[in-house]
Write a protein that holds these residues in place. Structure first.
Motif, short mmCIF file in Angstrom:
data_model
loop_
_atom_site.label_atom_id
_atom_site.label_comp_id
_atom_site.label_asym_id
_atom_site.label_seq_id
_atom_site.Cartn_x
_atom_site.Cartn_y
_atom_site.Cartn_z
N TYR A 183 89.18 39.93 12.35
CA TYR A 183 89.89 40.91 11.53
C TYR A 183 91.09 40.20 10.90
CZ TYR A 183 92.02 45.37 10.16
OH TYR A 183 92.56 46.42 9.43
N GLY A 184 90.90 39.72 9.66
CA GLY A 184 91.93 38.94 8.98
C GLY A 184 91.38 37.60 8.56
N CYS A 185 92.21 36.80 7.90
CA CYS A 185 91.71 35.55 7.34
C CYS A 185 91.90 34.38 8.31
CB CYS A 185 92.40 35.23 6.01
SG CYS A 185 94.16 34.83 6.18
N PRO A 186 90.91 33.47 8.37
CA PRO A 186 91.08 32.23 9.13
C PRO A 186 92.07 31.30 8.41
CG PRO A 186 88.75 32.75 8.75
CD PRO A 186 89.56 33.61 7.84
N ASP A 187 92.45 30.22 9.09
CA ASP A 187 93.36 29.23 8.49
C ASP A 187 92.60 28.26 7.58
OD1 ASP A 187 96.18 29.36 10.18
OD2 ASP A 187 94.45 30.07 11.31
N PHE A 188 91.36 27.95 7.98
CA PHE A 188 90.55 26.97 7.26
C PHE A 188 89.15 27.53 7.09
CE2 PHE A 188 87.22 23.77 7.54
CZ PHE A 188 87.59 22.79 6.64
N ASP A 215 90.35 40.85 4.21
CA ASP A 215 91.59 41.46 3.73
C ASP A 215 92.14 42.52 4.67
OD1 ASP A 215 91.62 39.99 1.30
OD2 ASP A 215 90.11 41.33 0.48
N CYS A 216 91.49 42.70 5.82
CA CYS A 216 91.89 43.80 6.73
C CYS A 216 91.82 45.14 6.01
CB CYS A 216 93.29 43.58 7.29
SG CYS A 216 93.46 42.09 8.28
N ASP A 217 90.90 45.27 5.05
CA ASP A 217 90.67 46.55 4.41
C ASP A 217 89.21 46.95 4.65
OD1 ASP A 217 89.12 45.04 2.70
OD2 ASP A 217 90.37 45.35 0.93
N GLU A 218 88.75 47.96 3.95
CA GLU A 218 87.39 48.47 4.18
C GLU A 218 86.41 48.01 3.09
OE1 GLU A 218 86.58 50.34 7.00
OE2 GLU A 218 88.58 49.59 7.48
N LYS A 219 86.79 47.00 2.30
CA LYS A 219 85.97 46.66 1.13
C LYS A 219 85.39 45.25 1.17
CE LYS A 219 86.36 48.95 -2.41
NZ LYS A 219 85.52 50.00 -3.00
N THR A 220 85.78 44.42 2.15
CA THR A 220 85.35 43.02 2.15
C THR A 220 84.97 42.56 3.55
OG1 THR A 220 86.74 42.47 0.23
CG2 THR A 220 86.01 40.65 1.61
N ILE A 264 82.12 41.95 -0.87
CA ILE A 264 83.36 41.47 -1.48
C ILE A 264 83.87 42.51 -2.47
CG2 ILE A 264 84.47 39.64 -2.85
CD1 ILE A 264 82.37 37.70 -1.82
N ASP A 265 85.02 43.08 -2.17
CA ASP A 265 85.61 44.11 -3.02
C ASP A 265 84.62 45.23 -3.32
OD1 ASP A 265 88.06 42.86 -3.10
OD2 ASP A 265 87.61 41.72 -4.92
N GLY A 266 83.89 45.66 -2.28
CA GLY A 266 82.98 46.78 -2.43
C GLY A 266 81.65 46.46 -3.06
N VAL A 267 81.38 45.19 -3.32
CA VAL A 267 80.12 44.77 -3.95
C VAL A 267 79.30 43.97 -2.94
CG1 VAL A 267 79.06 43.42 -5.81
CG2 VAL A 267 81.17 44.72 -6.24
N PHE A 268 78.01 44.31 -2.80
CA PHE A 268 77.11 43.57 -1.93
C PHE A 268 76.57 42.33 -2.63
CE2 PHE A 268 76.27 47.52 0.66
CZ PHE A 268 76.74 46.99 1.84
N TYR A 269 76.53 41.21 -1.91
CA TYR A 269 75.93 39.97 -2.40
C TYR A 269 74.88 39.52 -1.38
CZ TYR A 269 79.91 39.62 -5.61
OH TYR A 269 80.85 39.87 -6.58
N ASP A 270 73.61 39.43 -1.84
CA ASP A 270 72.55 38.97 -0.95
C ASP A 270 72.76 37.52 -0.56
OD1 ASP A 270 70.65 41.20 -0.60
OD2 ASP A 270 70.47 41.08 -2.78
N MET A 271 72.37 37.19 0.66
CA MET A 271 72.46 35.81 1.15
C MET A 271 71.06 35.34 1.54
SD MET A 271 75.81 36.23 3.61
CE MET A 271 75.88 34.49 4.05
N ALA A 272 70.56 34.33 0.82
CA ALA A 272 69.26 33.77 1.15
C ALA A 272 69.36 33.01 2.47
CB ALA A 272 68.78 32.84 0.04
N ALA A 273 68.24 32.90 3.17
CA ALA A 273 68.22 32.15 4.42
C ALA A 273 68.62 30.70 4.14
CB ALA A 273 66.84 32.20 5.06
N PRO A 274 69.48 30.11 4.97
CA PRO A 274 69.91 28.73 4.73
C PRO A 274 68.77 27.74 4.93
CG PRO A 274 70.71 29.52 6.85
CD PRO A 274 70.12 30.70 6.15
N THR A 275 68.82 26.64 4.18
CA THR A 275 67.82 25.60 4.29
C THR A 275 68.12 24.71 5.50
OG1 THR A 275 69.09 24.05 2.93
CG2 THR A 275 67.58 25.55 1.77
N PRO A 276 67.15 23.91 5.96
CA PRO A 276 67.43 22.98 7.05
C PRO A 276 68.59 22.03 6.74
CG PRO A 276 65.07 23.21 6.77
CD PRO A 276 65.70 23.94 5.62
N LEU A 277 68.65 21.54 5.49
CA LEU A 277 69.75 20.65 5.11
C LEU A 277 71.09 21.36 5.24
CD1 LEU A 277 70.88 18.02 3.94
CD2 LEU A 277 70.44 18.95 1.64
#
Length: 255
Positions: free
Chosen positions: A165-170, A139-144, A91-104
């Protein structure tokens, strides 16, 4: 590995206590007491779980551990260069780690996706339901590059072989303690600016659903999980039922 070494590793990786709690299975309060020095002697199994978390999460390649001087400067090329097993968002050139999702988490995401997909199929709809993991170059850019839990895309020209490539509606995100700030603040801002029409944040810990329909002046609206909730981009014709989801959350709370 002693506590001082763990503190150094925590600082290097930029972990929050919430992220460490999810990765290690150690209660949040216990972690805070250990690292704040309130607990003079920790249980052996607790220290073992912490050591395992720090060593195992260091087994895969990390781009200079998201070097501090590069945070904000990463691009989608860096994102695509990561190993497949390493889940992050950019997001905006910054990495954010994503933990494995829980069963819930997976049950909730799957159930909401099922209801959306069934509605679209039953009504021969032109929009496409999407479920994580799927890359969205927002954002159709190279940072997100994000991976929303559930999305609805009504502009098929945005579909590429690798993702969207681009934003969804929902978009729907199911939050966890470690993603609360990112989902409720950072992504909220990004999704609105990118042109997402409707954004849902489901908080299973407080059993609330926050709905942002950016085309409405009444925003946000907060719902409990004891009633069906309409998806606004379908003018209320599609309502999500939370009967099963509320039951699963109640069962998880009892464990």
């Amino acid at each position: 590995m002693n506590i001082e070494e763990m503190k150094r590793r925590k600082k290097e990786k930029g972990y929050t206590y919430a992220q460490m709690s999810e990765l290690s299975g150690i209660p949040l309060g216990t972690l805070q007491k250990i690292f704040n020095g309130e607990t003079s002697s920790s249980r052996y199994d607790t220290l073992l779980a912490l050591e395992k978390m720090f060593t195992e999460t260091n087994c895969f390649h990390e781009p200079a551990q998201y070097a501090v001087d590069r945070q904000g400067g990463y691009t989608v090329d860096d994102y695509r260069a990561l190993p497949d097993e390493q889940r992050v968002e950019l997001i905006d050139g910054v990495f954010y780690d994503m933990a494995a999702p829980t069963p819930l988490h997976q049950r909730i995401v799957g159930e909401i996706y099922r209801q959306i997909a069934n509605f679209i199929m039953d009504h021969n709809g032109s929009c496409e339901p999407l479920i994580s993991p799927i890359d969205v170059q927002l954002d159709c850019d190279e940072k997100t590059m994000v991976q929303p839990d559930v999305a609805i895309l009504c502009q098929k020209e945005k579909v590429e072989a690798w993702g969207i490539y681009g934003c969804p509606d929902f978009i729907l995100e199911v939050i966890s303690p470690s993603t609360r700030k990112k989902d409720c603040v950072r992504k909220l801002e990004k999704y609105e600016k990118a042109g997402v029409r409707e954004y849902w944040i489901l908080d299973p810990y407080f059993e609330k659903l926050i709905v942002y329909f950016f085309e409405s002046e009444t925003c946000p609206i907060i719902y409990g999980l004891d009633q069906p909730v309409p998806i606004n981009i379908y003018d209320g014709r599609l309502e999500i039922q939370f009967t099963h989801i509320a039951k699963w959350i109640a069962e998880a709370d009892q464990r």
